[in-house]
Design a protein around this motif. Sequence first.
Motif, PDB file in Angstrom:
ATOM      1  N   GLU A   1       0.833  -1.198   0.000  1.00 27.92           N
ATOM      2  CA  GLU A   1       0.000   0.000   0.000  1.00 27.92           C
ATOM      3  C   GLU A   1       0.871   1.253   0.000  1.00 27.92           C
ATOM      4  N   THR A   2       0.387   2.315  -0.645  1.00 24.53           N
ATOM      5  CA  THR A   2       1.128   3.575  -0.709  1.00 24.53           C
ATOM      6  C   THR A   2       0.895   4.389   0.563  1.00 24.53           C
ATOM      7  N   CYS A   3       1.970   4.863   1.173  1.00 27.35           N
ATOM      8  CA  CYS A   3       1.913   5.698   2.374  1.00 27.35           C
ATOM      9  C   CYS A   3       2.616   7.020   2.086  1.00 27.35           C
ATOM     10  N   TYR A   4       2.199   8.057   2.797  1.00 27.76           N
ATOM     11  CA  TYR A   4       2.811   9.369   2.616  1.00 27.76           C
ATOM     12  C   TYR A   4       3.350   9.877   3.952  1.00 27.76           C
ATOM     13  N   TYR A   5       4.520  10.474   3.898  1.00 27.12           N
ATOM     14  CA  TYR A   5       5.152  11.063   5.077  1.00 27.12           C
ATOM     15  C   TYR A   5       5.370  12.548   4.811  1.00 27.12           C
ATOM     16  N   MET A   6       4.952  13.375   5.772  1.00 33.41           N
ATOM     17  CA  MET A   6       5.002  14.813   5.575  1.00 33.41           C
ATOM     18  C   MET A   6       6.242  15.426   6.212  1.00 33.41           C
ATOM     19  N   ASN A   7       6.899  16.292   5.475  1.00 35.94           N
ATOM     20  CA  ASN A   7       7.964  17.141   6.003  1.00 35.94           C
ATOM     21  C   ASN A   7       7.631  18.584   5.652  1.00 35.94           C
ATOM     22  N   GLY A   8       7.648  19.464   6.640  1.00 34.15           N
ATOM     23  CA  GLY A   8       7.264  20.848   6.397  1.00 34.15           C
ATOM     24  C   GLY A   8       8.405  21.816   6.680  1.00 34.15           C
ATOM     25  N   THR A   9       8.543  22.811   5.819  1.00 26.22           N
ATOM     26  CA  THR A   9       9.519  23.883   6.016  1.00 26.22           C
ATOM     27  C   THR A   9       8.767  25.157   6.364  1.00 26.22           C
ATOM     28  N   PRO A  10       8.999  25.749   7.555  1.00 29.45           N
ATOM     29  CA  PRO A  10       8.227  26.931   7.951  1.00 29.45           C
ATOM     30  C   PRO A  10       8.628  28.188   7.184  1.00 29.45           C
ATOM     31  N   ASN A  11       7.642  29.026   6.939  1.00 28.47           N
ATOM     32  CA  ASN A  11       7.865  30.341   6.339  1.00 28.47           C
ATOM     33  C   ASN A  11       7.405  31.390   7.339  1.00 28.47           C
ATOM     34  N   ASP A  12       8.356  32.160   7.877  1.00 23.48           N
ATOM     35  CA  ASP A  12       8.046  33.137   8.918  1.00 23.48           C
ATOM     36  C   ASP A  12       8.064  34.570   8.397  1.00 23.48           C
ATOM     37  N   ALA A  13       8.040  34.744   7.088  1.00 23.84           N
ATOM     38  CA  ALA A  13       8.113  36.088   6.507  1.00 23.84           C
ATOM     39  C   ALA A  13       6.883  36.908   6.875  1.00 23.84           C
ATOM     40  N   GLY A  14       7.102  38.216   7.050  1.00 24.76           N
ATOM     41  CA  GLY A  14       5.991  39.133   7.252  1.00 24.76           C
ATOM     42  C   GLY A  14       5.556  39.346   8.678  1.00 24.76           C
ATOM     43  N   ASN A  15       6.224  38.739   9.647  1.00 28.00           N
ATOM     44  CA  ASN A  15       5.838  38.922  11.048  1.00 28.00           C
ATOM     45  C   ASN A  15       6.476  40.189  11.609  1.00 28.00           C
TER      46      ASN A  15
END
Length: 248
Positions: free
Chosen positions: A198-212
């Motif tokens: 079965e196909t599985c997905y793993y998430m990796n996220g890169t934060p964007n903190d621009a504009g704060n």
Amino acid sequence: MEKILLVNDDGINAQGLYAMAEVLTDNYDLRIVAPAVQQSGMSQALSAHSRIKVKRVDFQLPVEAYKVYGTPADCTKLATEVLYENDLPDIIISGINDGGNLGTDVLYSGTVGAAMEGHLHGIFSIAVSRVVNSELSFTEVAEIFRQKLPALRREKPYMYNINFPKKISDRADIFRYTKQGRRTYHNEYAAETDEQGETCYYMNGTPNDAGNIEGSDIWAIHNGFVSINPLKIGRTNKKLLQDLLLDK
């Protein structure tokens, strides 16, 4: 002696939880109720319609500790409604989380969710986190927090989300009271095939903190301050509600 309940989302064996307990144990009456395993990203989820196993554990400190086979919010809810129903804590501390909970992170954070559950129960509650790759050890974070704790305004059951930066500035006052910023993520999903094909997905996220802007929790962290962001339960858009009522 004030009673503190320690919870977290990184699990009962997390270094941040142990460091906080070790630093606070001499000055407070501590109890620990934490997830049996890692529960990051669970927000304020509850294990509805499921049995929740709770087990007493040896925490290697003179504190009463339980591990819960459930979510971070389960831990707070079980502690306040079952385990310590007749002996409620004065303060609930969630953390120290290994990774910041800034801006819109609070919508997903199990660390914040566990503390918010305490806030819902009318108990002064605090989420404490350290950004990824911080130069501060968990013990250093815990000690700085311990020194600040008595000064936090608490005549009402407030809720604070506290984040420690990668490196603290050289300024005399390292703390900043902040508003919630905005953090977005560029998410990447890697596909893998499991043992059953079965196909599985793993998430990796890169934060964007621009504009704060200055005064936000994200600005504070990027400028070497410890951010103290007061949170509340209500999420009603009061301005829109007022406009809708006027349009009737």
